[in-house]
Design a protein around this motif. Structure first.
Motif, short mmCIF file in Angstrom:
data_model
loop_
_atom_site.label_atom_id
_atom_site.label_comp_id
_atom_site.label_asym_id
_atom_site.label_seq_id
_atom_site.Cartn_x
_atom_site.Cartn_y
_atom_site.Cartn_z
N GLY A 102 -15.11 6.57 -9.37
CA GLY A 102 -14.54 7.35 -7.73
C GLY A 102 -13.29 7.15 -7.83
N SER A 103 -12.52 6.49 -6.00
CA SER A 103 -11.20 6.03 -6.50
C SER A 103 -11.87 5.38 -5.09
N VAL A 104 -10.54 4.41 -5.00
CA VAL A 104 -11.05 3.32 -4.07
C VAL A 104 -10.79 3.36 -2.35
N LYS A 105 -11.29 3.51 -1.00
CA LYS A 105 -10.92 4.09 -0.24
C LYS A 105 -10.58 2.61 0.82
N ARG A 106 -11.65 1.22 1.08
CA ARG A 106 -10.94 0.24 1.47
C ARG A 106 -11.09 -1.12 0.02
N VAL A 107 -10.33 -1.96 0.66
CA VAL A 107 -10.77 -3.31 -0.31
C VAL A 107 -11.76 -4.41 0.54
N TRP A 108 -11.70 -5.05 0.48
CA TRP A 108 -13.21 -6.14 0.87
C TRP A 108 -12.66 -7.64 0.40
N LEU A 109 -11.93 -8.30 1.39
CA LEU A 109 -10.90 -9.14 1.33
C LEU A 109 -12.30 -10.72 1.75
N GLU A 110 -11.98 -11.66 1.02
CA GLU A 110 -12.99 -13.07 1.03
C GLU A 110 -12.16 -13.68 2.43
N ASP A 111 -13.26 -13.57 3.36
CA ASP A 111 -12.09 -14.80 4.26
C ASP A 111 -11.81 -15.54 4.30
N GLY A 112 -10.82 -16.23 4.57
CA GLY A 112 -9.95 -17.84 4.64
C GLY A 112 -8.95 -17.98 3.24
N THR A 113 -9.81 -16.56 2.08
CA THR A 113 -7.90 -16.72 1.01
C THR A 113 -7.49 -15.72 1.22
N GLY A 114 -8.40 -14.60 1.60
CA GLY A 114 -8.14 -13.17 1.37
C GLY A 114 -8.03 -12.95 0.17
N ARG A 115 -8.89 -13.36 -1.12
CA ARG A 115 -8.79 -12.43 -2.50
C ARG A 115 -10.00 -11.91 -2.06
N PRO A 116 -9.44 -10.56 -2.60
CA PRO A 116 -10.30 -9.49 -2.72
C PRO A 116 -10.69 -9.06 -4.08
N MET A 117 -12.22 -8.70 -3.35
CA MET A 117 -13.34 -9.05 -4.06
C MET A 117 -14.49 -7.44 -3.91
N TRP A 118 -14.39 -6.36 -3.56
CA TRP A 118 -15.10 -5.28 -2.91
C TRP A 118 -14.36 -4.49 -2.77
N ALA A 119 -14.78 -3.29 -4.09
CA ALA A 119 -13.65 -1.94 -3.07
C ALA A 119 -14.64 -1.19 -2.67
N GLU A 120 -14.50 -0.80 -1.63
CA GLU A 120 -15.05 0.79 -1.03
C GLU A 120 -15.13 2.10 -1.99
N VAL A 121 -15.63 2.49 -2.43
CA VAL A 121 -15.39 3.83 -2.95
C VAL A 121 -16.20 4.74 -2.60
N HIS A 122 -15.15 6.03 -2.56
CA HIS A 122 -16.35 7.05 -2.34
C HIS A 122 -16.87 8.01 -4.10
N THR A 123 -17.72 8.51 -4.01
CA THR A 123 -18.29 8.39 -5.39
C THR A 123 -19.53 9.74 -4.21
N GLY A 124 -20.16 10.30 -6.08
CA GLY A 124 -20.63 11.36 -5.79
C GLY A 124 -20.35 13.42 -5.28
N LEU A 125 -20.86 14.25 -5.20
CA LEU A 125 -20.26 15.48 -5.96
C LEU A 125 -18.76 15.37 -5.19
N PHE A 126 -19.31 15.69 -3.51
CA PHE A 126 -17.73 15.65 -3.21
C PHE A 126 -17.62 14.08 -2.05
N GLY A 127 -17.60 13.10 -2.99
CA GLY A 127 -17.63 11.84 -2.03
C GLY A 127 -17.60 11.51 -1.09
N THR A 128 -19.32 11.76 -0.65
CA THR A 128 -20.15 11.64 0.39
C THR A 128 -20.68 10.11 0.55
N LYS A 129 -20.65 9.92 -0.53
CA LYS A 129 -21.45 8.67 -0.56
C LYS A 129 -20.07 7.44 -0.68
N GLU A 130 -20.63 6.12 0.02
CA GLU A 130 -19.75 5.02 0.03
C GLU A 130 -20.52 3.89 -1.09
N SER A 131 -20.10 3.29 -1.87
CA SER A 131 -20.50 2.10 -2.32
C SER A 131 -19.33 1.14 -2.94
#
Length: 257
Positions: free
Chosen positions: A24-53
Motif C-alpha cells: 500500500g502507500s504510507v499515510k502516516r508515520v509513527w515516531l518514538e516519543d523522545g527520540t523521534g525515530r520512525p518505527m511504524w508506518a500507517e498504510v492504506h491497504t485493501g481494494l479501495f485503500g479503505t483499511k489502515e494497517s
C-alpha cells in the motif's frame, strides 16, 4: 535502517513486502516519543485503500520512491486493528503489533530485534504525520488527511467458447457433359449392279447399336478447412467509483472586546 532523515521521503511512499509485492502507500508515520525515530508506518491497504494497517519500518530500506520492509503482504493484511486515540498508541496496542510481527524491542530504545524470548518495553509512541512540525508559540497548525483509491485487478472467468462439429446434408448440383449416339440416314445413287448387296424385291433389314453416356456419381472425403480458437487480450478503460474521505479546515474566530 530508517532514521529521522528519511521521514520526509516516506510520505505517500509505496510500501513493498519481502517478496517484492506492493502492500500500500504510507499515510502516516509513527515516531518514538523522545527520540523521534520512525518505527511504524500507517498504510492504506485493501481494494479501495479503505483499511489502515501498521507496518514495522525500523528495518526497512528506502530506495526509488519506495520502502521495502522485511515482512510479507499477508502479515500486514492479518495485522491487528488499531484504535489509536489522540495520536497515541497504548502499551497493549504495541504488544499486539510486536507479537503479530514477532518483533521484540530493546529496552528503552524502541529498536526492533528478531531475538526469541520476552522483553520489557515501556516506550511511549505518538503518531505523527511526516509533515508535522512543532511551531513556535505564535503558530497553531493542524494536519489534514485524505483517502486515495488504489485499484488492483484480478483475473476471473468471463465465459467459455467451444468448437462443435455437426454433419449436415445438402443438395449439390453439378453440370457434366454426356455424349449419346444418334442415327443419320445417308442415301447414295447406285449405277448398274456393282453396288447391289442383296436380292431385289426381297425384305431386308440392317441394324446398328447406338450408345450414350450416363453420369456415374461417386463420393470421396477430403479435408476442406481447419478451424481453431485463439485468445487475444483486449485492454479497455473501466471507471471505478469509490467513496473517499477528506478533511477540510475552517477558521473560526472568537473575538473578545
Amino acid at each position: 535502517m530508517i532514521d529521522q532523515t528519511h521521514v520526509e521521503a516516506l510520505y505517500d511512499c509505496d510500501v513493498i513486502d519481502n517478496r517484492g509485492e506492493k502492500i500500500g502507500s504510507v499515510k502516516r508515520v509513527w515516531l518514538e516519543d523522545g527520540t523521534g525515530r520512525p518505527m511504524w508506518a500507517e498504510v492504506h491497504t485493501g481494494l479501495f485503500g479503505t483499511k489502515e494497517s501498521f507496518v514495522p519500518i525500523q528495518q526497512g530500506r528506502v530506495a526509488g520512491g519506495a520502502i521495502t520492509v522485511p515482512v510479507s503482504k499477508q502479515q500486514v493484511k492479518d495485522s491487528p486493528s488499531m484504535h489509536t486515540a489522540e495520536d497515541h498508541m497504548t502499551d497493549e496496542e504495541q504488544d499486539a503489533l510486536y507479537a503479530h510481527y514477532g518483533l521484540i524491542p530493546q529496552a528503552k530504545t524502541g529498536e526492533h530485534d528478531r531475538l526469541e524470548g520476552a522483553g520489557e518495553h515501556s516506550t511511549d509512541w505518538r503518531g505523527r504525520n511526516e509533515r508535522d512540525r512543532r511551531g513556535a508559540d505564535d503558530v497553531a497548525e493542524v494536519t489534514l488527511s485524505e483517502e486515495k483509491l488504489d485499484v488492483e485487478t484480478r483475473k476471473v472467468e468471463a465465459g467459455r467458447v467451444r468448437l462443435v462439429k455437426h454433419t449436415v446434408t445438402e443438395q449439390r448440383t453439378i453440370t457434366v457433359p454426356v455424349t449419346h449416339e444418334e442415327v443419320r440416314v445417308v442415301r447414295e445413287p447406285v449405277e448398274g449392279d456393282a453396288g447391289r448387296t442383296g436380292e431385289a424385291f426381297t425384305d431386308e433389314q440392317a441394324e446398328m447399336t447406338l450408345h450414350r453416356e450416363e453420369p456415374v456419381v461417386r463420393k470421396r472425403t477430403e479435408a476442406s478447412e481447419r478451424v481453431r480458437l485463439e485468445k487475444d487480450a483486449v485492454t479497455e478503460q473501466r471507471d471505478i467509483k469509490g467513496e473517499v474521505r477528506r478533511e477540510r479546515v475552517e477558521v473560526e474566530r472568537d473575538d473578545r472586546r
